[in-house]
Every structure is written in C-alpha cells, then in structure tokens.
Design an enzyme around this catalytic site. Structure first.
Site, PDB file in Angstrom:
ATOM      1  N   CYS A 139       0.837  -1.091  -0.226  1.00 55.19           N
ATOM      2  CA  CYS A 139      -0.127  -0.177  -0.221  1.00 55.19           C
ATOM      3  C   CYS A 139       0.853   1.162  -0.318  1.00 55.19           C
ATOM      4  O   CYS A 139       0.558   1.564  -1.077  1.00 55.19           O
ATOM      5  CB  CYS A 139      -1.084  -0.062   1.257  1.00 55.19           C
ATOM      6  SG  CYS A 139      -2.074  -1.472   1.521  1.00 55.19           S
ATOM      7  N   HIS A 140       1.921   1.180   0.847  1.00 54.77           N
ATOM      8  CA  HIS A 140       2.798   2.451   0.990  1.00 54.77           C
ATOM      9  C   HIS A 140       4.197   2.549   1.339  1.00 54.77           C
ATOM     10  O   HIS A 140       4.900   2.794   1.226  1.00 54.77           O
ATOM     11  CB  HIS A 140       2.295   2.555   1.922  1.00 54.77           C
ATOM     12  CG  HIS A 140       0.561   3.649   2.527  1.00 54.77           C
ATOM     13  ND1 HIS A 140       0.066   3.406   2.997  1.00 54.77           N
ATOM     14  CD2 HIS A 140       0.088   4.742   1.702  1.00 54.77           C
ATOM     15  CE1 HIS A 140      -1.547   3.346   2.554  1.00 54.77           C
ATOM     16  NE2 HIS A 140      -1.335   4.684   1.911  1.00 54.77           N
ATOM     17  N   GLY A 141       4.541   1.303   0.496  1.00 57.92           N
ATOM     18  CA  GLY A 141       5.671   0.162   0.566  1.00 57.92           C
ATOM     19  C   GLY A 141       6.858   0.485   1.628  1.00 57.92           C
ATOM     20  O   GLY A 141       7.971  -0.185   1.599  1.00 57.92           O
TER      21      GLY A 141
END
Length: 175
Positions: A139-141
């Site tokens: 989702c956000h790394g």
C-alpha cells in the site's frame, strides 16, 4: 353444617400442588431466555481465547497465517540465512531498534511470530517480499526484515509480537 378435616390429602390439595408446580416451571421457562441472553456470544468468547498452533507442517523457509482476536498472525519458520541476517543487523540503522533475540524465544530462534498488520496505516503486508526477505506492505511501501523490524518506508514501528509461548517443541499457544 359441619366440616370435616382429614389428615388424608384431598383431590383439591393435589390440584393446588400441581397448579403451583406448573406455574413454577412456566415462570422458569419464561425467564430463562432473558438470563441466557446476558451471556457473551460464542464468537466473542472465541475471539479472546488463546489458540494453539501445530508447527510441524511448516517447512523451513515457509510461513502460515492464522487469526487470533481477529488479527492476522504470521508464523514463519526462518532459514538459517534469515536468522543470521537478522542477527547481523546494525541496530543503530533501525528506526525502531530491537534485537532479534527480543523478538523470538530462546532456543526457538528460527520461529518468528508477529501480528501481520502494518504499523503505518493497518494494511496487511506480504511475507517473503521486499528487499529484506521479510514483509512488504504494497500500500505505501513499508519493508520489514525477516525479524519483522521496519527497515524502509513510512511505518514508524516494527510488526508487533503477540503474547505467545511454546507448549512443546512443535506447538505454540498464542494469547
């Protein structure tokens, strides 16, 4: 007119006792659902209960996901390479410094048990992904190493370790 009292029970005495007994049973039957509805739901009891997990089917390098209290729990049987890499990490390079020994149980260092919820926004990371052979949150790394410690990305904390214990060499109890 004279009335006779008898020591023998009459038919009327029997009817009074039978009517009273039926009324008592009826009252109990009517009250029982109200009392029973105050007990916690079975799913509520199960959600907080400890669970036991058999580790024998998990091969070296594999992981499984189980659910405890509605949360995904990753149980990873780490390879010797993963354990050595986790031990060799410089703690000063970690955003949330924790040793691998703090995250595993003594004598069972190959087993990692973590709550599989990203500490950034609550996504579920993917195991055996990312640059550190640990967990990757797409989702956000955020990237976690094979000890569940945050190494890269926006997540502020390591993946939490749930309360667990080994009940035998091949079985753990979570909760």
């Amino acid at each position: 007119m004279t009335t006779e009292t008898s020591a023998e029970p009459t038919r009327r005495d029997f009817l009074y006792i039978a009517t009273g007994a039926v009324a008592a049973v009826g009252a109990a039957a009517a009250v029982w659902p109200f009392i029973a509805q105050m007990n916690p739901d079975a799913s509520t009891i199960a959600a907080g209960a400890p669970i036991e997990v058999d580790l024998t089917p998990i091969a070296e390098g594999q992981d499984i996901k189980v659910f405890w209290r509605g949360k995904p729990i990753y149980i990873m049987n780490r390879t010797k390479k993963q354990v050595e890499e986790a031990l060799a990490v410089n703690l000063s390079s970690l955003p949330d410094p924790q040793t691998d020994q703090e995250r595993t149980k003594p004598g069972h260092e190959q087993w990692l048990v973590v709550i599989g919820i990203c500490t950034h926004l609550g996504c579920i990371p993917i195991a055996h992904e990312g640059n550190y052979d640990g967990f990757f949150c797409p989702c956000h790394g955020s990237q976690y190493d094979s000890s569940g410690r945050i190494r890269q990305g926006p997540a502020p904390l390591n993946l939490p370790v749930p309360p667990y214990q080994f009940v035998s060499d091949t079985k753990i109890q979570i909760g």
